[in-house]
Design an enzyme around this catalytic site. Structure first.
Site, PDB file in Angstrom:
ATOM      1  N   LYS A   1      -3.688  -5.780 -13.212  1.00  0.00           N
ATOM      2  CA  LYS A   1      -4.887  -4.924 -13.148  1.00  0.00           C
ATOM      3  C   LYS A   1      -4.549  -3.573 -13.780  1.00  0.00           C
ATOM      4  CE  LYS A   1      -7.393  -6.348  -8.962  1.00  0.00           C
ATOM      5  NZ  LYS A   1      -7.706  -5.954  -7.575  1.00  0.00           N
TER       6      LYS A   1
ATOM      7  N   ARG B   1      -6.393 -13.854  -4.066  1.00  0.00           N
ATOM      8  CA  ARG B   1      -6.028 -12.465  -4.278  1.00  0.00           C
ATOM      9  C   ARG B   1      -6.598 -11.555  -3.192  1.00  0.00           C
ATOM     10  NH1 ARG B   1      -4.756 -10.091 -10.225  1.00  0.00           N
ATOM     11  NH2 ARG B   1      -4.004  -8.100  -9.517  1.00  0.00           N
TER      12      ARG B   1
ATOM     13  N   HIS C   1      -1.857   6.855   0.117  1.00  0.00           N
ATOM     14  CA  HIS C   1      -2.444   5.520   0.224  1.00  0.00           C
ATOM     15  C   HIS C   1      -1.731   4.661   1.288  1.00  0.00           C
ATOM     16  CE1 HIS C   1      -4.387   1.831  -1.053  1.00  0.00           C
ATOM     17  NE2 HIS C   1      -3.213   1.275  -1.268  1.00  0.00           N
TER      18      HIS C   1
ATOM     19  N   ASN D   1      -5.920  -7.708   0.226  1.00  0.00           N
ATOM     20  CA  ASN D   1      -6.739  -6.631   0.798  1.00  0.00           C
ATOM     21  C   ASN D   1      -6.431  -6.378   2.266  1.00  0.00           C
ATOM     22  OD1 ASN D   1      -8.122  -6.235  -1.577  1.00  0.00           O
ATOM     23  ND2 ASN D   1      -9.671  -7.776  -1.097  1.00  0.00           N
TER      24      ASN D   1
ATOM     25  N   ARG E   1      -7.939  -2.979 -30.168  1.00  0.00           N
ATOM     26  CA  ARG E   1      -8.250  -4.235 -29.444  1.00  0.00           C
ATOM     27  C   ARG E   1      -7.054  -4.830 -28.706  1.00  0.00           C
ATOM     28  NH1 ARG E   1     -11.803  -5.301 -33.860  1.00  0.00           N
ATOM     29  NH2 ARG E   1     -13.910  -4.804 -33.156  1.00  0.00           N
TER      30      ARG E   1
ATOM     31  N   GLU F   1       2.975  -1.429   1.566  1.00  0.00           N
ATOM     32  CA  GLU F   1       2.599  -2.621   0.787  1.00  0.00           C
ATOM     33  C   GLU F   1       3.617  -3.743   1.021  1.00  0.00           C
ATOM     34  OE1 GLU F   1      -0.289  -2.624  -0.567  1.00  0.00           O
ATOM     35  OE2 GLU F   1      -0.750  -0.496  -0.925  1.00  0.00           O
TER      36      GLU F   1
ATOM     37  N   LYS G   1       3.486 -10.720  -4.331  1.00  0.00           N
ATOM     38  CA  LYS G   1       2.409 -10.218  -5.208  1.00  0.00           C
ATOM     39  C   LYS G   1       2.274 -11.101  -6.451  1.00  0.00           C
ATOM     40  CE  LYS G   1      -0.546  -7.148  -7.002  1.00  0.00           C
ATOM     41  NZ  LYS G   1      -1.017  -5.817  -7.097  1.00  0.00           N
TER      42      LYS G   1
ATOM     43  N   HIS H   1      -8.803   2.009   3.275  1.00  0.00           N
ATOM     44  CA  HIS H   1      -9.644   2.746   2.321  1.00  0.00           C
ATOM     45  C   HIS H   1     -10.632   3.650   3.050  1.00  0.00           C
ATOM     46  CE1 HIS H   1      -8.859  -0.288  -1.143  1.00  0.00           C
ATOM     47  NE2 HIS H   1      -8.057   0.750  -1.214  1.00  0.00           N
TER      48      HIS H   1
ATOM     49  N   GLU I   1      -9.140 -12.525  -9.016  1.00  0.00           N
ATOM     50  CA  GLU I   1      -9.605 -12.215  -7.665  1.00  0.00           C
ATOM     51  C   GLU I   1     -10.828 -13.025  -7.227  1.00  0.00           C
ATOM     52  OE1 GLU I   1      -9.113  -8.080  -6.837  1.00  0.00           O
ATOM     53  OE2 GLU I   1     -10.300  -8.196  -5.025  1.00  0.00           O
TER      54      GLU I   1
ATOM     55  N   HIS J   1      -6.490  -2.996   3.951  1.00  0.00           N
ATOM     56  CA  HIS J   1      -7.106  -2.067   3.008  1.00  0.00           C
ATOM     57  C   HIS J   1      -8.560  -1.729   3.321  1.00  0.00           C
ATOM     58  CE1 HIS J   1      -3.413  -2.557   0.847  1.00  0.00           C
ATOM     59  NE2 HIS J   1      -3.813  -1.746  -0.116  1.00  0.00           N
TER      60      HIS J   1
HETATM   61  N1  LIG Z   1      -3.154  -1.884 -10.649  1.00  0.00           N
HETATM   62  C1  LIG Z   1      -2.974  -2.221  -9.386  1.00  0.00           C
HETATM   63  O1  LIG Z   1      -2.966  -3.407  -9.035  1.00  0.00           O
HETATM   64  C2  LIG Z   1      -2.750  -1.133  -8.374  1.00  0.00           C
HETATM   65  C3  LIG Z   1      -2.342  -1.467  -7.068  1.00  0.00           C
HETATM   66  C4  LIG Z   1      -2.093  -0.436  -6.173  1.00  0.00           C
HETATM   67  C5  LIG Z   1      -2.256   0.901  -6.568  1.00  0.00           C
HETATM   68  N2  LIG Z   1      -2.664   1.199  -7.827  1.00  0.00           N
HETATM   69  C6  LIG Z   1      -2.838   2.589  -8.282  1.00  0.00           C
HETATM   70  O2  LIG Z   1      -1.582   3.255  -8.213  1.00  0.00           O
HETATM   71  C7  LIG Z   1      -1.817   4.650  -8.133  1.00  0.00           C
HETATM   72  C8  LIG Z   1      -0.848   5.256  -7.136  1.00  0.00           C
HETATM   73  O3  LIG Z   1       0.453   5.025  -7.577  1.00  0.00           O
HETATM   74  P1  LIG Z   1       1.728   5.790  -6.968  1.00  0.00           P
HETATM   75  O4  LIG Z   1       1.643   5.811  -5.502  1.00  0.00           O
HETATM   76  O5  LIG Z   1       2.905   5.202  -7.643  1.00  0.00           O
HETATM   77  O6  LIG Z   1       1.460   7.309  -7.386  1.00  0.00           O
HETATM   78  P2  LIG Z   1       1.766   8.183  -8.693  1.00  0.00           P
HETATM   79  O7  LIG Z   1       1.929   7.368  -9.898  1.00  0.00           O
HETATM   80  O8  LIG Z   1       0.710   9.222  -8.740  1.00  0.00           O
HETATM   81  O9  LIG Z   1       3.173   8.847  -8.330  1.00  0.00           O
HETATM   82  C9  LIG Z   1       3.301   9.704  -7.223  1.00  0.00           C
HETATM   83  C10 LIG Z   1       4.009  10.990  -7.615  1.00  0.00           C
HETATM   84  O10 LIG Z   1       5.402  10.750  -7.779  1.00  0.00           O
HETATM   85  C11 LIG Z   1       5.838  11.206  -9.066  1.00  0.00           C
HETATM   86  N3  LIG Z   1       6.910  10.296  -9.432  1.00  0.00           N
HETATM   87  C12 LIG Z   1       6.800   9.019  -9.854  1.00  0.00           C
HETATM   88  N4  LIG Z   1       8.013   8.446  -9.934  1.00  0.00           N
HETATM   89  C13 LIG Z   1       8.914   9.386  -9.578  1.00  0.00           C
HETATM   90  C14 LIG Z   1      10.339   9.382  -9.434  1.00  0.00           C
HETATM   91  N5  LIG Z   1      11.068   8.272  -9.622  1.00  0.00           N
HETATM   92  N6  LIG Z   1      10.943  10.534  -9.061  1.00  0.00           N
HETATM   93  C15 LIG Z   1      10.195  11.648  -8.789  1.00  0.00           C
HETATM   94  N7  LIG Z   1       8.852  11.703  -8.869  1.00  0.00           N
HETATM   95  C16 LIG Z   1       8.219  10.572  -9.267  1.00  0.00           C
HETATM   96  C17 LIG Z   1       4.604  11.163  -9.929  1.00  0.00           C
HETATM   97  O11 LIG Z   1       4.701  12.038 -11.016  1.00  0.00           O
HETATM   98  C18 LIG Z   1       3.530  11.600  -8.924  1.00  0.00           C
HETATM   99  O12 LIG Z   1       3.524  12.991  -8.812  1.00  0.00           O
HETATM  100  C19 LIG Z   1      -3.271   4.832  -7.719  1.00  0.00           C
HETATM  101  O13 LIG Z   1      -3.996   5.325  -8.815  1.00  0.00           O
HETATM  102  C20 LIG Z   1      -3.731   3.412  -7.371  1.00  0.00           C
HETATM  103  O14 LIG Z   1      -5.093   3.196  -7.656  1.00  0.00           O
HETATM  104  C21 LIG Z   1      -2.908   0.196  -8.727  1.00  0.00           C
HETATM  105 ZN   LIG Z   2      -2.649  -0.750  -1.542  1.00  0.00          ZN
END
Ligand SMILES: NC(=O)c1ccc[n+]([C@@H]2O[C@H](COP(=O)([O-])OP(=O)(O)OC[C@H]3O[C@@H](n4cnc5c(N)ncnc54)[C@H](O)[C@@H]3O)[C@@H](O)[C@H]2O)c1
Ligand SMILES: [Zn+2]
Length: 322
Positions: free
Chosen positions: A130, A220, A246, A224, A108, A172, A206, A231, A216, A227
Site C-alpha cells: 500500500k 487483509r 499510532h 484491522n 507511469r 503492530e 503481514k 483510530h 483487502e 484499529h
Molecule cells: N502503507 C501501509 O500499509 C502503512 C501501514 C501502517 C502505517 N502507515 C503509515 O506510516 C506512517 C507512520 O510511519 P512511522 O511511524 O514510521 O513514522 P515516520 O515515518 O513519520 O517516522 C517517525 C519519526 O522518526 C524519524 N525517523 C525515522 N527513522 C529514524 C531513525 N532510524 N532514527 C531516527 N529518527 C528516525 C522520522 O524522521 C520521523 O520524524 C503513517 O503515515 C501511516 O499512515 C502505512
Molecule cells: Zn497500524
C-alpha cells in the site's frame, strides 16, 4: 516479484542485487531530514561507492502530501530520471508511503525499494504494497497498491530511533501475534524484545496475509484488529490537539477489542488478562474521558458498512491459520 531481505548483511545483499540484477540507469535515495542525518551514513557504509542522488523531504505526517510528491517528481525530472530509474525509500512509514506512491506513477511507474528505518515501517508500513498520501486532511486518500522491488530490513537503524517511536511499533507486532501467530505471542508475552526472530515472525504475518488478499477483500481485514478503537482514539486526540503515536492508540484498541473478542467467545478470560498485562506494561494508557467520547469517531470509521461499526476479532484458534 517483491523480495524481503532481512538479517545483518541485508544492505550488502541489496548492493549485490543493485549491481548484478537490477541494473537501473539511475538510483535516487529518498530521505527525510532525520533519516538523512541518522540513516544515510549507515546506508552508505554498507552500500559502498554505488552512485546515487539524494532527494530530501521534510519529516512528519503533515508533509505526506501531493505537494511533497511534486518535489520528488521535480527532482527526478531535473536529473532526467527515465523509466529505468530506481527510487530507494530510506525512512519510516511516511517516507515509504510517499516514495512508493511517487514512484508508482512517475512516468507511469518506476521501480522502488523500501528500506524502513522505524519499527512500525519494518513490521507494517513498508510491507504489503500500500502506498499513498493524505489529501484535504483525510489520511491515505490518494494512493496505489504497488509492490516494491525489494524491502530491506536492517535492525541497526533502530538504534537511533526515539524510544517512544520504537515502542509504538511494538503494537503492530502484538497485533500480528494475536491475529495469526501463537509462537510469536509466546515469545513476546513475557519478554517483549525486538529480536531478529520476533521481527521476522511479525513480518511473515503481514506478508502472508497481504499475499493471500492483496487488495483487502477479506483476509487483509484481520490486520484491522485493534484499529477501529485505535483510530477513534487517534481522531479524538487529533481533534483535541493532544499528542499520541499510532501504536500507543492501537495498543489501547487491541486491549478493548480483545475484551470484545472475549464477549463474543473468541478469546478466553485468561487470554484477555494476559493481553491486558502486556498492554499495560508496555504502553502508556491513553486519556479518553469515557468510551462515549469515541462514539462519533467510531461512527465515522472508513470501514463501516450501512452505519454499522465493524470490528475485527482476535480468535485464539486462528493463530496458525497460514
Ligand atoms: N502503507 C501501509 O500499509 C502503512 C501501514 C501502517 C502505517 N502507515 C503509515 O506510516 C506512517 C507512520 O510511519 P512511522 O511511524 O514510521 O513514522 P515516520 O515515518 O513519520 O517516522 C517517525 C519519526 O522518526 C524519524 N525517523 C525515522 N527513522 C529514524 C531513525 N532510524 N532514527 C531516527 N529518527 C528516525 C522520522 O524522521 C520521523 O520524524 C503513517 O503515515 C501511516 O499512515 C502505512
Ligand atoms: Zn497500524
Amino acid at each position: 516479484m517483491s523480495v524481503i531481505i532481512t538479517g545483518k548483511d541485508s544492505l550488502r545483499k541489496l548492493r549485490k542485487l543493485l549491481v548484478s540484477k537490477f541494473k537501473h540507469s539511475k538510483v535516487f535515495v529518498l530521505t527525510d531530514n532525520n533519516t538523512s542525518k541518522q540513516c544515510l551514513p549507515v546506508f552508505k557504509k554498507h552500500i559502498g561507492v554505488l552512485p546515487f542522488t539524494e532527494i530530501k523531504i521534510k519529516s512528519g505526517e503533515q508533509n505526506k502530501t501531493l505537494a511533497t510528491c511534486e518535489i520528488i517528481w521535480k527532482a527526478l525530472l531535473n536529473k532526467n530520471a527515465d523509466r529505468n530509474t530506481l527510487l530507494i525509500n530510506l525512512g519510516g512509514g511516511t517516507v515509504c508511503d510517499i516514495g512508493g506512491f511517487a514512484a508508482s506513477v512517475y512516468k507511469r511507474g518506476i521501480a522502488f525499494v523500501n528500506i524502513p528505518t522505524t519499527l512500525l515501517a519494518m513490521t507494517d508500513a513498508a510491507i504489503g504494497g500500500k502506498t499513498g498520501v493524505d489529501f484535504l486532511h483525510f489520511k491515505n486518500m490518494i494512493g496505489s497498491f504497488t509492490q516494491p522491488h525489494a524491502t530491506v530490513i536492517h535492525r541497526e537503524f533502530l538504534t537511533t530511533l526515539p524510544p517512544r517511536h520504537l515502542n509504538s511499533g511494538k503494537a503492530e507486532i502484538l497485533k500480528h501475534a494475536l491475529i495469526a501467530d501463537q509462537s510469536l505471542w509466546n515469545l513476546i508475552e513475557k519478554d517483549f524484545n525486538v529480536t531478529e526472530e520476533v521481527l521476522k515472525k511479525s513480518i511473515t504475518v503481514k506478508t502472508k496475509i497481504t499475499e493471500k488478499d492483496f487488495k483487502e477483500a477479506n483476509y487483509r481485514k484481520l490486520l484491522n484488529f485493534g484499529h477501529t478503537i485505535g483510530h477513534a482514539i487517534e481522531s479524538y486526540y487529533l481533534q483535541n490537539e493532544l499528542d499520541i503515536l499510532h501504536g500507543e492508540a492501537v495498543a489501547a484498541g487491541i486491549f478493548i477489542e480483545s475484551c470484545l473478542s472475549f464477549k463474543n467467545n473468541k478469546l478466553s478470560l485468561n487470554e484477555i488478562v494476559a493481553i491486558g498485562d502486556c498492554v499495560f506494561k508496555h504502553f502508556p494508557p491513553p486519556h479518553v474521558p469515557s468510551l462515549k467520547y469515541l462514539e462519533k469517531f467510531l461512527l465515522a470509521d472508513k470501514k463501516n458498512v450501512s452505519g454499522k461499526v465493524n470490528f475485527t476479532f482476535a480468535e485464539q484458534n486462528r493463530r496458525s491459520f497460514y
